[in-house]
Write a protein that holds these residues in place. Structure first.
Motif: not given
Length: 232
Positions: A94-96, A100-110
């Motif tokens: 769950f933590l991984s 991942y959502l925060s550091n990779t997916m959301h960051a890329t979306l920004r």
């Protein structure tokens, strides 16, 4: 009576993820509008709460917390919900995925929303192409994860992961305005099912009322008409 938690928010910003979590956990909270049109998030007063100048921070009895994943994790552990318990075997996975959502997916979306914060104008198109390829990779990963039958994602009741993913599905369908043809939710059936389930939640009804969103804001998103503030 002043509540012990205060969410600083702007309509249809990352604060909506935290609002959904607070509603799902049935936690009392106040809100404070961050006026993005007046660049309130860059003011000294706001940076005293969130030095990074982003939305959202959450004020708590232990002081302010900023960064969406950090807020979600604090809420999950403080109010005992939306995540496996700290000693559960599936906590590590769950933590991984949360980070991942925060550091990779959301960051890329920004990067697709605010390219000028990351790259010169001459390279915007190349950056957008690369970012969207990376987002498709992320979508494939979370689509597969959402179909694996874990109790902490795409289950009968949402976890913090579901809330985070549904918000990003909404934004990919709406922003930047007029430039979203690359994304179609029905291409990702497990994620589409997740979005439809979240649409039916009481937390989503509260979000829609507070931020001026239409019904089905995740499976059939439309631009909001917020009663206060702006998503821009």
């Amino acid at each position: 009576m002043t509540k012990s938690l205060r969410l600083h928010y702007a309509p249809d910003n990352a604060s909506l993820i935290v609002r959904l979590a607070l509603e799902e956990l049935s936690v009392a909270y106040d809100t404070a509008l961050v006026d993005r049109r007046a660049a309130a998030h860059t003011s000294d007063a706001y940076r005293a709460i969130n030095p990074a100048g982003k939305i959202p921070p959450l004020e708590t009895p232990n002081g302010p917390i900023f960064e969406t994943a950090a807020i979600l994790l604090w809420l999950c552990d403080t109010y005992k919900g939306l995540a496996p318990a700290p000693d559960a075997p599936d906590r590590a996975a769950f933590l991984s995925w949360l980070f991942y959502l925060s550091n990779t997916m959301h960051a890329t979306l920004r990067m697709t929303f605010y390219p000028g914060q990351y790259i010169t104008d001459a390279h915007h198109d190349a950056s957008k192409t690369g970012s969207r390829a990376a987002l498709n990779t992320s979508l494939a990963l979370v689509e597969d994860l959402a179909g694996q039958g874990h109790p902490w994602i795409n289950a009968a009741t949402p976890s913090a992961l579901d809330l985070y993913i549904c918000a990003m599905l909404r934004w990919m369908a709406l922003y930047p305005k007029g430039d979203t043809d690359w994304f179609t939710l029905t291409d990702w059936p497990n994620l589409a099912a997740m979005a439809a389930k979240q649409d039916a939640r009481a937390s989503t009804a509260a979000l829609c009322a507070a931020e001026g969103m239409d019904q089905n804001p995740f499976s059939m998103p439309r631009p909001p008409t917020p009663p206060e503030g702006s998503a821009l």
